[in-house]
Design a protein around this motif. Structure first.
Motif, PDB file in Angstrom:
ATOM      1  N   THR A  59     -20.099  22.352  36.224  1.00  0.00           N
ATOM      2  CA  THR A  59     -21.085  21.370  36.673  1.00  0.00           C
ATOM      3  C   THR A  59     -20.394  20.131  37.221  1.00  0.00           C
ATOM      4  OG1 THR A  59     -22.672  22.152  35.005  1.00  0.00           O
ATOM      5  CG2 THR A  59     -23.061  19.974  35.967  1.00  0.00           C
ATOM      6  N   LEU A  60     -19.310  19.713  36.569  1.00  0.00           N
ATOM      7  CA  LEU A  60     -18.570  18.552  37.047  1.00  0.00           C
ATOM      8  C   LEU A  60     -17.975  18.806  38.423  1.00  0.00           C
ATOM      9  CD1 LEU A  60     -16.737  17.442  33.774  1.00  0.00           C
ATOM     10  CD2 LEU A  60     -18.602  16.226  34.939  1.00  0.00           C
ATOM     11  N   LYS A  61     -17.513  20.019  38.682  1.00  0.00           N
ATOM     12  CA  LYS A  61     -16.966  20.348  39.999  1.00  0.00           C
ATOM     13  C   LYS A  61     -18.020  20.204  41.084  1.00  0.00           C
ATOM     14  CE  LYS A  61     -13.230  23.512  38.657  1.00  0.00           C
ATOM     15  NZ  LYS A  61     -12.718  24.899  38.758  1.00  0.00           N
ATOM     16  N   ASP A  62     -19.254  20.545  40.729  1.00  0.00           N
ATOM     17  CA  ASP A  62     -20.347  20.427  41.693  1.00  0.00           C
ATOM     18  C   ASP A  62     -20.753  18.968  41.890  1.00  0.00           C
ATOM     19  OD1 ASP A  62     -22.545  21.375  43.368  1.00  0.00           O
ATOM     20  OD2 ASP A  62     -23.840  20.822  41.693  1.00  0.00           O
ATOM     21  N   LEU A  63     -20.765  18.196  40.823  1.00  0.00           N
ATOM     22  CA  LEU A  63     -21.188  16.796  40.904  1.00  0.00           C
ATOM     23  C   LEU A  63     -20.101  15.886  41.465  1.00  0.00           C
ATOM     24  CD1 LEU A  63     -23.013  16.491  37.453  1.00  0.00           C
ATOM     25  CD2 LEU A  63     -24.069  16.695  39.705  1.00  0.00           C
ATOM     26  N   LEU A  64     -18.843  16.278  41.292  1.00  0.00           N
ATOM     27  CA  LEU A  64     -17.707  15.456  41.744  1.00  0.00           C
ATOM     28  C   LEU A  64     -16.847  16.277  42.703  1.00  0.00           C
ATOM     29  CD1 LEU A  64     -16.734  14.083  38.226  1.00  0.00           C
ATOM     30  CD2 LEU A  64     -18.169  12.926  39.922  1.00  0.00           C
ATOM     31  N   PRO A  65     -17.324  16.541  43.923  1.00  0.00           N
ATOM     32  CA  PRO A  65     -16.594  17.427  44.841  1.00  0.00           C
ATOM     33  C   PRO A  65     -15.197  16.933  45.185  1.00  0.00           C
ATOM     34  CG  PRO A  65     -18.353  16.236  45.982  1.00  0.00           C
ATOM     35  CD  PRO A  65     -18.567  16.012  44.525  1.00  0.00           C
ATOM     36  N   GLY A  66     -14.974  15.628  45.155  1.00  0.00           N
ATOM     37  CA  GLY A  66     -13.653  15.105  45.477  1.00  0.00           C
ATOM     38  C   GLY A  66     -12.593  15.529  44.492  1.00  0.00           C
ATOM     39  N   ALA A  67     -12.979  15.849  43.250  1.00  0.00           N
ATOM     40  CA  ALA A  67     -11.996  16.219  42.231  1.00  0.00           C
ATOM     41  C   ALA A  67     -11.328  17.545  42.541  1.00  0.00           C
ATOM     42  CB  ALA A  67     -12.676  16.281  40.863  1.00  0.00           C
ATOM     43  N   ALA A  68     -12.038  18.422  43.269  1.00  0.00           N
ATOM     44  CA  ALA A  68     -11.484  19.738  43.580  1.00  0.00           C
ATOM     45  C   ALA A  68     -10.266  19.641  44.500  1.00  0.00           C
ATOM     46  CB  ALA A  68     -12.553  20.618  44.215  1.00  0.00           C
ATOM     47  N   GLU A  69     -10.134  18.521  45.209  1.00  0.00           N
ATOM     48  CA  GLU A  69      -9.010  18.348  46.131  1.00  0.00           C
ATOM     49  C   GLU A  69      -7.784  17.743  45.465  1.00  0.00           C
ATOM     50  OE1 GLU A  69      -9.508  19.588  49.079  1.00  0.00           O
ATOM     51  OE2 GLU A  69     -11.618  19.968  48.634  1.00  0.00           O
ATOM     52  N   LEU A  70      -7.905  17.361  44.208  1.00  0.00           N
ATOM     53  CA  LEU A  70      -6.801  16.703  43.520  1.00  0.00           C
ATOM     54  C   LEU A  70      -5.812  17.716  42.949  1.00  0.00           C
ATOM     55  CD1 LEU A  70      -8.854  14.030  41.522  1.00  0.00           C
ATOM     56  CD2 LEU A  70      -7.509  13.651  43.600  1.00  0.00           C
ATOM     57  N   PRO A  71      -4.551  17.298  42.761  1.00  0.00           N
ATOM     58  CA  PRO A  71      -3.573  18.161  42.090  1.00  0.00           C
ATOM     59  C   PRO A  71      -4.022  18.470  40.665  1.00  0.00           C
ATOM     60  CG  PRO A  71      -2.495  16.319  43.187  1.00  0.00           C
ATOM     61  CD  PRO A  71      -3.973  16.038  43.227  1.00  0.00           C
ATOM     62  N   GLY A  72      -3.446  19.482  40.067  1.00  0.00           N
ATOM     63  CA  GLY A  72      -3.874  19.964  38.763  1.00  0.00           C
ATOM     64  C   GLY A  72      -3.988  18.899  37.688  1.00  0.00           C
ATOM     65  N   ASP A  73      -2.916  18.096  37.490  1.00  0.00           N
ATOM     66  CA  ASP A  73      -2.931  17.107  36.426  1.00  0.00           C
ATOM     67  C   ASP A  73      -4.001  16.048  36.660  1.00  0.00           C
ATOM     68  OD1 ASP A  73      -0.882  18.472  35.263  1.00  0.00           O
ATOM     69  OD2 ASP A  73       0.708  17.101  35.946  1.00  0.00           O
ATOM     70  N   GLN A  75      -6.684  16.351  38.461  1.00  0.00           N
ATOM     71  CA  GLN A  75      -7.992  16.994  38.357  1.00  0.00           C
ATOM     72  C   GLN A  75      -8.422  17.095  36.896  1.00  0.00           C
ATOM     73  OE1 GLN A  75      -9.689  21.400  39.347  1.00  0.00           O
ATOM     74  NE2 GLN A  75      -8.485  20.420  40.969  1.00  0.00           N
ATOM     75  N   ASP A  76      -7.484  17.494  36.035  1.00  0.00           N
ATOM     76  CA  ASP A  76      -7.796  17.601  34.609  1.00  0.00           C
ATOM     77  C   ASP A  76      -8.182  16.241  34.027  1.00  0.00           C
ATOM     78  OD1 ASP A  76      -7.291  20.289  34.642  1.00  0.00           O
ATOM     79  OD2 ASP A  76      -5.207  20.104  33.949  1.00  0.00           O
ATOM     80  N   LYS A  77      -7.487  15.193  34.484  1.00  0.00           N
ATOM     81  CA  LYS A  77      -7.784  13.853  33.985  1.00  0.00           C
ATOM     82  C   LYS A  77      -9.197  13.425  34.368  1.00  0.00           C
ATOM     83  CE  LYS A  77      -6.107   9.078  34.053  1.00  0.00           C
ATOM     84  NZ  LYS A  77      -5.066   8.141  34.582  1.00  0.00           N
ATOM     85  N   VAL A  78      -9.592  13.737  35.614  1.00  0.00           N
ATOM     86  CA  VAL A  78     -10.948  13.388  36.053  1.00  0.00           C
ATOM     87  C   VAL A  78     -11.986  14.120  35.221  1.00  0.00           C
ATOM     88  CG1 VAL A  78     -12.606  13.610  37.949  1.00  0.00           C
ATOM     89  CG2 VAL A  78     -10.290  12.778  38.403  1.00  0.00           C
ATOM     90  N   PHE A  79     -11.770  15.423  35.014  1.00  0.00           N
ATOM     91  CA  PHE A  79     -12.761  16.228  34.310  1.00  0.00           C
ATOM     92  C   PHE A  79     -12.818  15.924  32.817  1.00  0.00           C
ATOM     93  CE2 PHE A  79     -12.249  19.561  37.842  1.00  0.00           C
ATOM     94  CZ  PHE A  79     -13.313  19.008  38.552  1.00  0.00           C
ATOM     95  N   ARG A  80     -11.746  15.348  32.257  1.00  0.00           N
ATOM     96  CA  ARG A  80     -11.785  14.953  30.847  1.00  0.00           C
ATOM     97  C   ARG A  80     -12.765  13.815  30.630  1.00  0.00           C
ATOM     98  NH1 ARG A  80      -6.119  15.839  30.715  1.00  0.00           N
ATOM     99  NH2 ARG A  80      -5.727  13.626  31.079  1.00  0.00           N
ATOM    100  N   GLY A  81     -12.914  12.964  31.619  1.00  0.00           N
ATOM    101  CA  GLY A  81     -13.838  11.844  31.499  1.00  0.00           C
ATOM    102  C   GLY A  81     -13.287  10.721  30.644  1.00  0.00           C
ATOM    103  N   SER A  82     -14.050   9.655  30.595  1.00  0.00           N
ATOM    104  CA  SER A  82     -13.671   8.482  29.801  1.00  0.00           C
ATOM    105  C   SER A  82     -14.794   8.163  28.816  1.00  0.00           C
ATOM    106  CB  SER A  82     -13.425   7.280  30.725  1.00  0.00           C
ATOM    107  OG  SER A  82     -13.112   6.122  29.986  1.00  0.00           O
ATOM    108  N   ALA A  83     -14.483   8.302  27.534  1.00  0.00           N
ATOM    109  CA  ALA A  83     -15.504   8.089  26.504  1.00  0.00           C
ATOM    110  C   ALA A  83     -15.874   6.615  26.393  1.00  0.00           C
ATOM    111  CB  ALA A  83     -15.006   8.612  25.157  1.00  0.00           C
ATOM    112  N   ALA A  84     -17.155   6.355  26.205  1.00  0.00           N
ATOM    113  CA  ALA A  84     -17.622   4.983  26.008  1.00  0.00           C
ATOM    114  C   ALA A  84     -17.170   4.481  24.639  1.00  0.00           C
ATOM    115  CB  ALA A  84     -19.145   4.920  26.124  1.00  0.00           C
ATOM    116  N   VAL A  85     -16.914   3.179  24.552  1.00  0.00           N
ATOM    117  CA  VAL A  85     -16.492   2.577  23.284  1.00  0.00           C
ATOM    118  C   VAL A  85     -17.730   2.303  22.440  1.00  0.00           C
ATOM    119  CG1 VAL A  85     -15.327   0.637  22.196  1.00  0.00           C
ATOM    120  CG2 VAL A  85     -14.475   1.546  24.368  1.00  0.00           C
ATOM    121  N   THR A  86     -17.844   2.975  21.316  1.00  0.00           N
ATOM    122  CA  THR A  86     -18.957   2.754  20.396  1.00  0.00           C
ATOM    123  C   THR A  86     -18.408   2.631  18.981  1.00  0.00           C
ATOM    124  OG1 THR A  86     -19.307   5.125  20.062  1.00  0.00           O
ATOM    125  CG2 THR A  86     -20.549   4.085  21.843  1.00  0.00           C
TER     126      THR A  86
END
Length: 291
Positions: A59-73, A75-86
């Motif tokens: 789903t992330l690949k579909d929502l964030l098409p630019g990530a598919a063009e990134l190198p492996g490392d 790309q993985d960083k983008v798909f990991r996401g950034s957790a909100a501070v709670t």
């Protein structure tokens, strides 16, 4: 001998006090009949899912098409996401993703809040409904209003009142054109002739996304839901378009935000696509919570 009756009287009083205490202990005190408050039922959800793993990679690949063009490392960083501070992950969690593509930057964020009522007379669900209602009100929407674009007749009446209040005469034809533009655009004639555009032209050459895709109540998502469409133009830079979908299911309130920032000023985000994908993700999250 003169003191004996007094001692007997004190003994009788002591027996009476003891009897009163025993009756209280047996539940026959003067407070009998006080109504008992039955605690409201708890909410369905006692925990929240890990937010950064709540959206599948496909789903992330579909929502964030630019990530598919990134190198492996990267790309993985983008798909990991950034957790909100709670400070309480049992009550509120969130995650965000962002990817730069050749034509635009797209960003996504989700927030999940598990609402707990500390009033025994108010259920968690009712308290969550209050939290959701505040968000709906802040978006300028009402559950009593029908979904879809504003009524064209109401728009005409409002514009007619505005023209009367300004003291300026207004051509009725102009009022009709304005009302049509502010509601759901349709190829109804020459109202757009003055702007040099035709509503019946080629795709992508006419109406703006914010007119065609209004914010509205959604009746097919969770217990209650709404969509807020927020196209913005920051000065002379490219347009920035954000779509938010907020829904409640039992005692959890979920917010999905999906946005696009075009690389060029001449590009206009596809608001319909943003809305469809944000709603599709919201439905997936609702299904995940129900499992």
């Amino acid at each position: 001998m003169a003191y004996v009756p007094g001692v007997a009287l004190l003994a009788a009083l002591a027996v009476g006090c003891s009897t009163g205490a025993d009756s209280d202990a047996n539940g026959t005190d003067s407070k009998a009949g006080t109504p008992t408050v039955t605690p409201a039922p708890p909410g369905k959800y006692l925990t929240l899912p890990a937010p950064c793993r709540a959206v599948p990679r496909s789903t992330l690949k579909d929502l964030l098409p630019g990530a598919a063009e990134l190198p492996g490392d990267q790309q993985d960083k983008v798909f990991r996401g950034s957790a909100a501070v709670t400070y309480d992950t049992d009550r509120k969690v969130g995650c965000s993703w962002k990817a730069d593509g050749p034509n635009a930057t797209r960003s996504l964020s989700i927030d999940l809040e598990r609402v707990v009522s500390y009033d025994p007379a108010v259920s968690d669900d009712d308290r969550a409904d209050t939290v959701y209602a505040k968000k709906e009100k802040a978006a300028g929407l009402s559950a009593s209003a029908p979904p879809g674009p504003p009524d064209e007749k109401d728009e005409k009446d409002k514009k007619g009142e505005a023209s009367e209040g300004s003291g300026k005469a207004k051509d009725p034809a102009d009022g009709d054109a304005d009302a049509t533009d502010s509601a759901d655009p349709s190829p109804s004639g020459s109202d757009d002739a003055s702007s040099g555009e035709s509503t019946g032209g080629t795709p992508g050459s006419s109406s703006s996304p914010e007119e065609a895709l209004p914010s509205r109540i959604l009746d097919d998502l969770g217990d209650a839901a709404f969509l807020q469409d927020l196209p913005k133009k920051a000065g002379s830079t490219a347009q920035h378009h954000t779509v938010s979908v907020v829904f409640r299911t039992s005692n959890v309130v979920v917010t999905v935000r999906y946005a696009e920032q075009p690389a060029l000023v001449t590009q206009v985000p596809d608001g319909r696509e943003l809305q469809e994908k944000a709603q599709a993700l919201a439905r997936k999250l609702a299904e995940t919570l129900s499992e």
